[in-house]
Write an enzyme that holds these catalytic residues in place. Structure first.
Site, PDB file in Angstrom:
ATOM      1  N   LYS A 112     -10.238  12.790   2.403  1.00  0.00           N
ATOM      2  CA  LYS A 112      -8.977  13.247   2.336  1.00  0.00           C
ATOM      3  C   LYS A 112      -8.857  14.864   1.944  1.00  0.00           C
ATOM      4  CE  LYS A 112      -6.772   9.260   1.615  1.00  0.00           C
ATOM      5  NZ  LYS A 112      -7.880   8.188   1.782  1.00  0.00           N
TER       6      LYS A 112
HETATM    7  C1  LIG Z   1      -8.108   6.958   2.324  1.00  0.00           C
HETATM    8  C2  LIG Z   1      -9.419   6.288   2.394  1.00  0.00           C
HETATM    9  C3  LIG Z   1      -9.735   5.673   3.640  1.00  0.00           C
HETATM   10  C4  LIG Z   1      -8.677   4.974   4.660  1.00  0.00           C
HETATM   11  O1  LIG Z   1      -8.023   6.057   5.563  1.00  0.00           O
HETATM   12  P1  LIG Z   1      -6.483   5.959   6.221  1.00  0.00           P
HETATM   13  O2  LIG Z   1      -6.318   7.188   6.731  1.00  0.00           O
HETATM   14  O3  LIG Z   1      -5.462   5.486   5.034  1.00  0.00           O
HETATM   15  O4  LIG Z   1      -6.810   4.858   7.247  1.00  0.00           O
HETATM   16  C5  LIG Z   1     -11.029   5.171   3.949  1.00  0.00           C
HETATM   17  N1  LIG Z   1     -11.838   5.657   3.107  1.00  0.00           N
HETATM   18  C6  LIG Z   1     -11.601   6.204   2.062  1.00  0.00           C
HETATM   19  C7  LIG Z   1     -12.771   6.705   1.278  1.00  0.00           C
HETATM   20  C8  LIG Z   1     -10.245   6.709   1.671  1.00  0.00           C
HETATM   21  O5  LIG Z   1     -10.120   7.765   0.799  1.00  0.00           O
END
Ligand SMILES: *Cc1c(COP(=O)(O)O)cnc(C)c1O
Length: 471
Positions: A112
């Site tokens: 993120k």
């Molecule tokens: C948010 C997240 C995901 C999923 O990503 P999306 O874009 O919502 O599909 C997978 N792994 C981790 C560690 C995350 O924080």
């Protein structure tokens, strides 16, 4: 470059307007009028460039003239300077034709950060240019909130309110949010589930009076600018393995369908992506949808990969819009059926188009543990449970096309989810040195009842206090 809503009933917006709006007023998601295409020569030219230079080339065509090139370059440079690896997203090999793209070298140890650090540079600039103070409000199941706090702490002209479900995020995730002492950061524990926190946020956004009073803005994963920033590392990693000469595939641990949709954007821009593998945990709505053609909400199950414990993958609406050939009336019908009956059937032509680009593989809890153990045994690398779901799905998909390199997106650092890693390997993964004192830092948060009026009153009080502190 202008942006259209998937539901076709909101005005089209510039890049910066779509950035600030997040969700469209008709409830839809924004997409560009057209996808810029990079030539083979341009893509080949990315080889060996620093991450920031590739980011500039991939992102700039989407921004158009909404921002000056110099401002965009500065935002990108500052955003990625906070990563603890010079490559930003290093790529390593973990098996035959199997590679791991490490997206966890940012301030909060999950992918993120790649998008949020960029938003943290961009949004304050846009608010300042418009001469108004803004309030960013978001609900989190853990990683988004931590990334937003790290990205917006001490930003000028912006207050950040993050709501998380009390007792339902990991200790590391909570502490990454609650130990940041910044006047403009307000972390709130909601008595309820993530869905309750999300419903509170939606209630405030849906109230025009409150939206205007607070100048509300959102940073959740439906924000278009986040997806564009995520398309960058698809280019960086594919080129490192010989693209555009050589096609590659990706396996992506998926929840809200943002990250894997960014891979689809990269493909539309000209990157030769063979397969995009949607890796899901027990919350397998997307795997079921691709197998049966029926998109149907089930009950959310708690797993070892909590950031993927989602039943409605919001960004899937974007892929539906594209595969229904941008028929916004059809999308409105599907979304209304989803609201009223909890599901819908994907028509045969769009379903075939989706299957043309994507595979979907479900990886269960036992397999997730086995995968963490196997990668440790074979490579001496610890991976987190989200990444393990990706590796499990990658191995299954590699069987069909063993000659095409498969890149797994490593979405979190193992130290962020230590319990699952220890269960699989008997080793407690350590946090990087810069976070080693996380458990001795002072926590600050407020518990707020699950009630929109109470939340608004609390926010008013905090904003008045931070204004007093600033003057
Ligand atoms: C948010 C997240 C995901 C999923 O990503 P999306 O874009 O919502 O599909 C997978 N792994 C981790 C560690 C995350 O924080």
């Amino acid at each position: 470059m202008n942006y259209l809503s998937t539901r076709g009933e909101a005005p089209s917006l510039s890049f910066t307007d779509a950035l600030i709006a997040g969700l469209a007023q008709d409830g839809g998601l924004y997409l560009p009028e057209a996808y810029p295409r990079l030539s083979e020569r341009e893509i080949a030219g990315f080889a060996g460039l620093p991450y920031g230079a590739v980011a500039q080339a991939v992102i700039a065509p989407f921004v158009g003239n909404a921002l000056e090139r110099k401002a965009l370059r500065a935002a990108i440079e500052t955003a990625y300077a906070s990563f603890d690896d010079a490559a930003v997203t290093p790529l390593t090999q973990i098996g035959d034709n199997l590679f791991l793209l490490e997206l966890f070298h940012g301030p909060t140890l999950a992918f993120k950060d790649l998008a949020m650090q960029f938003l943290g540079q961009l949004m304050p600039q846009v608010f300042a240019a418009r001469g108004k103070r803004a309030t960013i409000l978001a609900a989190t199941s853990g990683d988004t909130g931590a990334a937003a706090v790290a990205a917006f702490r001490d930003a000028v002209g912006v207050d950040l309110f993050i709501l998380y479900p009390k007792g339902r995020v990991s200790d590391v995730q909570r502490r990454q949010m609650t130990t940041v002492a910044a006047e403009n950061v307000h972390v709130i524990a909601v008595d309820g589930t993530f869905d309750d926190a999300q419903a509170l946020v939606k209630a405030l956004f849906a109230n025009k009076r409150l939206r205007d009073e607070f100048a509300l803005s959102g940073v959740n994963s439906i924000n278009w600018a986040r997806l564009v920033a995520q398309a960058v590392y698809y280019f960086v990693s594919a080129v490192a393995l010989g693209s555009p000469r050589r096609p590659v595939s990706f396996a992506v641990p998926t929840g809200n369908f943002g990250d894997v949709f960014a891979g689809w954007i990269a493909k539309r821009m000209g990157l030769p992506v063979e397969r995009l593998v949607i890796a899901t945990n027990a919350n397998d709505i997307l795997a079921r949808a691709l197998a049966t053609g029926r998109y149907e909400i089930g009950a959310v199950q708690a797993t070892q990969s909590p950031s993927m414990d989602i039943q409605v993958s919001s960004n899937f609406e974007r892929l539906l819009f594209e595969t229904y050939r941008r028929d916004s009336a059809a999308i409105r019908r599907l979304m209304s059926a989803l609201r009223q009956t909890g599901g819908f059937r994907i028509a045969s032509e769009p379903l075939a188009a989706i299957r043309g680009d994507f595979d979907a593989v479900r990886v269960g809890e036992a397999e997730t543990v086995e995968e963490i153990a196997r990668v440790w045994r074979e490579t001496q690398k610890l991976i987190d449970p989200h990444t393990a779901v990706g590796v499990g799905a990658a191995r299954a998909a590699l069987k069909a096309k063993p000659q095409v390199p498969m890149i797994v997106l490593g979405t979190a650092h193992p130290g962020k989810f230590p319990a699952a890693v220890e269960r699989a390997t008997c080793i407690v993964p350590q946090l990087p040195p810069r976070l080693a004192d996380l458990f001795s830092r002072q926590e600050r948060f407020e518990v707020v009842a699950n009630d929109p009026a109470g939340l608004a009153a609390y926010m008013r009080g905090r904003l008045a206090a931070s204004k007093r502190a600033a003057s």
